[in-house]
Scaffold this active site. Structure first.
Site, PDB file in Angstrom:
ATOM      1  N   LYS A  11      40.344  33.923  36.126  1.00 56.59           N
ATOM      2  CA  LYS A  11      39.422  34.940  35.608  1.00 56.59           C
ATOM      3  C   LYS A  11      39.116  34.754  34.120  1.00 56.59           C
ATOM      4  O   LYS A  11      39.796  33.995  33.417  1.00 56.59           O
ATOM      5  CB  LYS A  11      40.027  36.328  35.865  1.00 56.59           C
ATOM      6  CG  LYS A  11      40.173  36.649  37.361  1.00 56.59           C
ATOM      7  CD  LYS A  11      40.622  38.089  37.567  1.00 56.59           C
ATOM      8  CE  LYS A  11      40.733  38.420  39.038  1.00 56.59           C
ATOM      9  NZ  LYS A  11      41.061  39.850  39.254  1.00 56.59           N
ATOM     10  N   TYR A  51      32.620  41.103  45.147  1.00 58.35           N
ATOM     11  CA  TYR A  51      33.550  42.227  45.216  1.00 58.35           C
ATOM     12  C   TYR A  51      32.957  43.421  45.969  1.00 58.35           C
ATOM     13  O   TYR A  51      33.391  44.550  45.761  1.00 58.35           O
ATOM     14  CB  TYR A  51      33.962  42.648  43.803  1.00 58.35           C
ATOM     15  CG  TYR A  51      35.053  41.777  43.198  1.00 58.35           C
ATOM     16  CD1 TYR A  51      36.318  41.710  43.765  1.00 58.35           C
ATOM     17  CD2 TYR A  51      34.827  41.033  42.041  1.00 58.35           C
ATOM     18  CE1 TYR A  51      37.322  40.931  43.215  1.00 58.35           C
ATOM     19  CE2 TYR A  51      35.830  40.239  41.474  1.00 58.35           C
ATOM     20  CZ  TYR A  51      37.075  40.206  42.078  1.00 58.35           C
ATOM     21  OH  TYR A  51      38.079  39.440  41.538  1.00 58.35           O
ATOM     22  N   GLU A 128      35.379  33.979  51.504  1.00 56.58           N
ATOM     23  CA  GLU A 128      35.328  33.808  50.047  1.00 56.58           C
ATOM     24  C   GLU A 128      35.106  32.347  49.661  1.00 56.58           C
ATOM     25  O   GLU A 128      34.400  32.063  48.694  1.00 56.58           O
ATOM     26  CB  GLU A 128      36.610  34.355  49.416  1.00 56.58           C
ATOM     27  CG  GLU A 128      36.715  35.868  49.533  1.00 56.58           C
ATOM     28  CD  GLU A 128      37.964  36.437  48.871  1.00 56.58           C
ATOM     29  OE1 GLU A 128      38.104  37.665  48.882  1.00 56.58           O
ATOM     30  OE2 GLU A 128      38.786  35.666  48.344  1.00 56.58           O
TER      31      GLU A 128
HETATM   32  P1  CMP Z   1      41.504  41.043  42.534  1.00 58.26           P
HETATM   33  O1  CMP Z   1      42.581  40.393  43.334  1.00 58.26           O
HETATM   34  O2  CMP Z   1      40.509  40.151  41.915  1.00 58.26           O
HETATM   35  O3  CMP Z   1      40.741  42.099  43.468  1.00 58.26           O
HETATM   36  C1  CMP Z   1      40.103  43.247  42.931  1.00 58.26           C
HETATM   37  C2  CMP Z   1      40.369  43.440  41.489  1.00 58.26           C
HETATM   38  O4  CMP Z   1      40.064  44.702  40.965  1.00 58.26           O
HETATM   39  C3  CMP Z   1      41.837  43.253  41.220  1.00 58.26           C
HETATM   40  O5  CMP Z   1      42.186  41.895  41.384  1.00 58.26           O
HETATM   41  C4  CMP Z   1      41.957  43.812  39.808  1.00 58.26           C
HETATM   42  O6  CMP Z   1      41.742  42.827  38.817  1.00 58.26           O
HETATM   43  C5  CMP Z   1      40.782  44.798  39.726  1.00 58.26           C
HETATM   44  N1  CMP Z   1      41.223  46.158  39.455  1.00 58.26           N
HETATM   45  C6  CMP Z   1      40.897  46.858  38.366  1.00 58.26           C
HETATM   46  N2  CMP Z   1      41.448  48.063  38.425  1.00 58.26           N
HETATM   47  C7  CMP Z   1      42.169  48.135  39.565  1.00 58.26           C
HETATM   48  C8  CMP Z   1      42.973  49.147  40.169  1.00 58.26           C
HETATM   49  N3  CMP Z   1      43.157  50.338  39.612  1.00 58.26           N
HETATM   50  N4  CMP Z   1      43.548  48.852  41.360  1.00 58.26           N
HETATM   51  C9  CMP Z   1      43.358  47.645  41.951  1.00 58.26           C
HETATM   52  N5  CMP Z   1      42.600  46.646  41.415  1.00 58.26           N
HETATM   53  C10 CMP Z   1      42.014  46.911  40.226  1.00 58.26           C
END
Ligand code: CMP
Length: 140
Positions: A11, A51, A128
């Site tokens: 990221k 997303y 994905e």
């Molecule tokens: P990722 O695995 O990329 O999938 C969704 C992303 O949302 C997660 O990682 C986090 O980086 C982001 N995110 C931000 N805030 C939250 C939260 N409160 N709970 C879960 N994911 C979050």
């Protein structure tokens, strides 16, 4: 155990701090092979589409803004039980809860700027991977 492929994203918080090599070293040390990789700067529309499953969540707008704030490195990792193995290497979403030695424990800044994304299951991994890569870009 079956050989699987999973989608990984390094990221913007990690590319900004020049951590791509250190993160890749953790994948390779654990036996995962990087069989495709590209550095890209996501558009807002692309991040929203990737997303899309989180569209209704309160953190969605912030997540899209963060994921478009700088370059990312999208990758396909291959190996035995690659989906769960990668999630073990990444650690918990919230770095405060991530086990010592995991990528998020070592490098993540917070729950949003958490350095890496990894697919959560084999079916989402296939979706994905196809979001970022065509078949001829994946070389096992
Ligand atoms: P990722 O695995 O990329 O999938 C969704 C992303 O949302 C997660 O990682 C986090 O980086 C982001 N995110 C931000 N805030 C939250 C939260 N409160 N709970 C879960 N994911 C979050």
């Amino acid at each position: 155990m079956a050989i699987e492929r999973t989608l990984s994203i390094i990221k913007p918080d990690a590319t900004r701090r020049n951590l791509t090599g250190k993160i890749n070293a953790k994948f390779e040390a654990a036996g995962l092979r990087i069989v495709a990789q590209k550095r890209i700067h996501l558009t807002i529309a692309q991040a929203e589409a990737f997303y899309g499953v989180h569209k209704a969540r309160p953190f969605f707008a912030g997540l899209v803004a963060f994921m478009t704030s700088g370059p990312v490195v999208a990758q396909v990792l291959e190996g035995e039980a690659a989906v769960t193995k990668n999630r073990d290497i990444m650690g918990a979403t919230d770095p405060k809860k991530a086990a010592p030695g995991t990528i998020r424990a070592e490098f993540a800044e917070d729950i949003e700027a958490n350095s890496v994304h990894g697919s959560d299951a084999t079916d989402t991994a296939a979706q994905e991977i196809s979001f970022f890569f065509s078949g001829i870009e994946i070389v096992g």
